[in-house]
Motif scaffolding. Structure first.
Motif, short mmCIF file in Angstrom:
data_model
loop_
_atom_site.label_atom_id
_atom_site.label_comp_id
_atom_site.label_asym_id
_atom_site.label_seq_id
_atom_site.Cartn_x
_atom_site.Cartn_y
_atom_site.Cartn_z
N LYS A 65 47.98 41.08 50.50
CA LYS A 65 47.94 39.53 50.06
C LYS A 65 49.05 39.39 49.32
N TRP A 67 50.65 36.22 46.10
CA TRP A 67 50.15 35.17 45.49
C TRP A 67 51.33 34.80 44.35
N ALA A 88 45.43 34.13 46.97
CA ALA A 88 45.31 34.14 48.29
C ALA A 88 43.64 33.99 48.69
#
Length: 320
Positions: A65, A67, A88
């Motif tokens: 992930k 971000w 995310a």
């Protein structure tokens, strides 16, 4: 915050190390991939001494992930507040704080708080986030505890180094060689097997069998983040050999009038408890540092020289 229900979690650990040491490890977010198992890579986008903006990549429940987070650092109170700009999926919002509370001169309590909302608040999505947040938080606290309690040895257990070659050829061919790892078993002699998936553009998840100088093989698993426009590839080994508890690295290209300089950079945290098992009862940290430096340097230099040969063989002939 959105109108979704706010979920809150608290994780904490007691650490036998000075509060200032623990805070210092937390404040240096760009080094987190070395400190925290889930973190793959951190790029600092902005920093004014108190507030910073970070692009972060990490694993959550086995998925990669990414971000952008904003953090506010307070070294006096030993507190760091964070808030993700665009979380995310399936998160709608995510924030929290790290707080280091002194417990005398040589101990402290570390508290990690999270608050988050989940888009739609679907039960399965909430459960997924709860599981990821709990697992990553517990892992991060255990990682920071182990590192901080070895703080007097950190300088000898953490090491960074690099190797470079100059290529008389185009940067795009060098980058292509380094990027197309699927081809390495056919092109790189010390790589006997390599499996790679790309869950999204620019992210590679790979498992690789590497031959050592004595002919033995070891398996590593890595996540690579590729920056084609900057001609950089950064990576984090998610399964490391016995002598390393963490290993991150970067392939970088810098063009000049005569071609391109290609650098392989490594950062490592040594696993001191395995030194005798791997190198013998008489070996210590110094011998381990030398062994790891030589082993990693030998393989990365071999790959650099193969990239050089590849690029120079594809270079257009120069005008007489």
């Amino acid at each position: 915050m959105s109108a979704e229900r706010v979920h809150r979690t608290t994780h904490e650990v007691t650490i036998d190390a000075p509060a200032g040491v623990v805070y210092g490890l937390l404040a240096d977010a760009t080094a987190w991939p070395l400190y925290f198992t889930p973190n793959v890579h951190v790029e600092r986008l902005e920093f004014d001494g108190t507030r910073e903006r970070l692009r972060m990549w990490a694993t959550a429940n086995g998925q990669v992930k990414s971000w952008v987070s904003r953090r506010t650092l307070d070294p006096v109170e030993r507190r760091i507040d964070f808030r993700q700009e665009v979380p995310a999926s399936p998160l709608e919002s995510m924030g929290g704080s790290w707080t280091v509370e002194p417990r005398g001169a040589s101990a402290c309590r570390l508290v990690l708080l999270h608050d988050y909302t989940v888009a739609g608040d679907a039960a399965e999505d909430v459960a997924w986030v709860e599981r990821a947040t709990d697992s990553n938080s517990r892992t991060e606290l255990a990682n920071i505890k182990k590192l901080a309690e070895d703080w007097e040895r950190l300088d000898e257990l953490v090491m960074s180094f690099e190797d470079s070659v100059h290529v008389d050829g185009p940067a795009e061919h060098v980058y292509a060689f380094l990027h197309h790892v699927r081809d390495w078993p056919e092109l790189v002699p010390h790589v006997s097997r390599l499996d790679v998936t790309e869950p999204e553009p620019g992210v590679q998840v790979m498992s690789m069998d590497t031959l050592t100088a004595d002919g033995s093989a070891h398996t590593t698993e890595s996540v690579r983040i590729c920056f084609p426009h900057a001609r950089r590839i950064v990576y984090k080994q998610t399964a490391t050999p016995l002598l390393m508890s963490a290993h991150t690295g970067e392939w970088s290209l810098v063009e000049d009038a005569g071609g391109v300089t290609v650098t392989a950079q490594h950062s490592v945290v040594l696993r001191a408890e395995n030194i005798a098992r791997v190198l013998g009862a008489e070996a210590g940290v110094a011998e381990c540092r030398r062994y790891v430096r030589e082993a990693l340097g030998r393989n990365s230099t071999a790959t650099l020289n193969l990239a050089k040969a590849h690029a120079e063989s594809h270079a257009a002939p120069r005008a007489a």
